[in-house]
Design a protein around this motif. Structure first.
Motif, PDB file in Angstrom:
ATOM      1  N   GLY A  17       0.751  -1.247   0.000  1.00  0.00           N
ATOM      2  CA  GLY A  17       0.000   0.000   0.000  1.00  0.00           C
ATOM      3  C   GLY A  17       0.777   1.291   0.000  1.00  0.00           C
ATOM      4  N   ALA A  18       2.090   1.242  -0.075  1.00  0.00           N
ATOM      5  CA  ALA A  18       2.862   2.485  -0.090  1.00  0.00           C
ATOM      6  C   ALA A  18       2.598   3.244  -1.386  1.00  0.00           C
ATOM      7  N   ASP A  19       2.398   4.548  -1.268  1.00  0.00           N
ATOM      8  CA  ASP A  19       2.224   5.404  -2.442  1.00  0.00           C
ATOM      9  C   ASP A  19       3.567   5.718  -3.087  1.00  0.00           C
ATOM     10  N   ALA A  20       4.592   5.825  -2.257  1.00  0.00           N
ATOM     11  CA  ALA A  20       5.948   6.079  -2.736  1.00  0.00           C
ATOM     12  C   ALA A  20       6.894   5.211  -1.918  1.00  0.00           C
ATOM     13  N   ASN A  26      20.592   6.822   4.709  1.00  0.00           N
ATOM     14  CA  ASN A  26      20.674   8.050   5.507  1.00  0.00           C
ATOM     15  C   ASN A  26      20.008   9.249   4.847  1.00  0.00           C
ATOM     16  N   THR A  27      19.688   9.156   3.560  1.00  0.00           N
ATOM     17  CA  THR A  27      19.085  10.296   2.873  1.00  0.00           C
ATOM     18  C   THR A  27      17.560  10.250   2.870  1.00  0.00           C
ATOM     19  N   VAL A  28      16.971   9.306   3.564  1.00  0.00           N
ATOM     20  CA  VAL A  28      15.504   9.184   3.577  1.00  0.00           C
ATOM     21  C   VAL A  28      14.823  10.495   3.974  1.00  0.00           C
ATOM     22  N   LEU A  31      14.798  12.805   1.019  1.00  0.00           N
ATOM     23  CA  LEU A  31      13.938  12.280  -0.047  1.00  0.00           C
ATOM     24  C   LEU A  31      12.463  12.455   0.293  1.00  0.00           C
ATOM     25  N   VAL A  32      12.122  12.268   1.575  1.00  0.00           N
ATOM     26  CA  VAL A  32      10.739  12.497   2.010  1.00  0.00           C
ATOM     27  C   VAL A  32      10.369  13.957   1.786  1.00  0.00           C
ATOM     28  N   GLU A  35       9.282  14.686  -1.606  1.00  0.00           N
ATOM     29  CA  GLU A  35       7.910  14.236  -1.853  1.00  0.00           C
ATOM     30  C   GLU A  35       6.899  15.150  -1.165  1.00  0.00           C
ATOM     31  N   VAL A  36       7.219  15.561   0.056  1.00  0.00           N
ATOM     32  CA  VAL A  36       6.330  16.399   0.877  1.00  0.00           C
ATOM     33  C   VAL A  36       7.184  17.539   1.444  1.00  0.00           C
ATOM     34  N   PRO A  37       7.297  18.641   0.693  1.00  0.00           N
ATOM     35  CA  PRO A  37       8.222  19.712   1.088  1.00  0.00           C
ATOM     36  C   PRO A  37       8.039  20.250   2.507  1.00  0.00           C
TER      37      PRO A  37
END
Length: 70
Positions: A17-20, A26-28, A31-32, A35-37
């Motif tokens: 069910g993950a959308d992304a 370590n860069t999560v 990166l998030v 996706e969601v500034p």
């Protein structure tokens, strides 16, 4: 829902069910934020990365962790 996963688990995480799905590492948080500034509203941490992952959470957001407080 945004999740991180190892390359071999990416399809499984999408199927769950993950959308992304972001590459684990370590860069999560950065990166998030791409996706969601403004940062995510909530974070569920079952891997013990909450101190690092907090950078992905918006001000006033919530964090749930499976780690025991010391």
């Amino acid at each position: 829902m945004i999740a991180d996963a190892a390359p071999q688990d990416e399809q499984l995480v999408k199927d769950l069910g993950a959308d992304a799905v972001l590459p684990r590492g370590n860069t999560v948080p950065e990166l998030v934020r791409k996706e969601v500034p403004g940062g995510v509203n909530g974070l569920v941490d079952t891997a013990g990365i909450a101190p690092t992952a907090l950078r992905a959470v918006r001000d006033g957001g919530r964090v749930a962790s499976s780690l025991r407080a010391s």
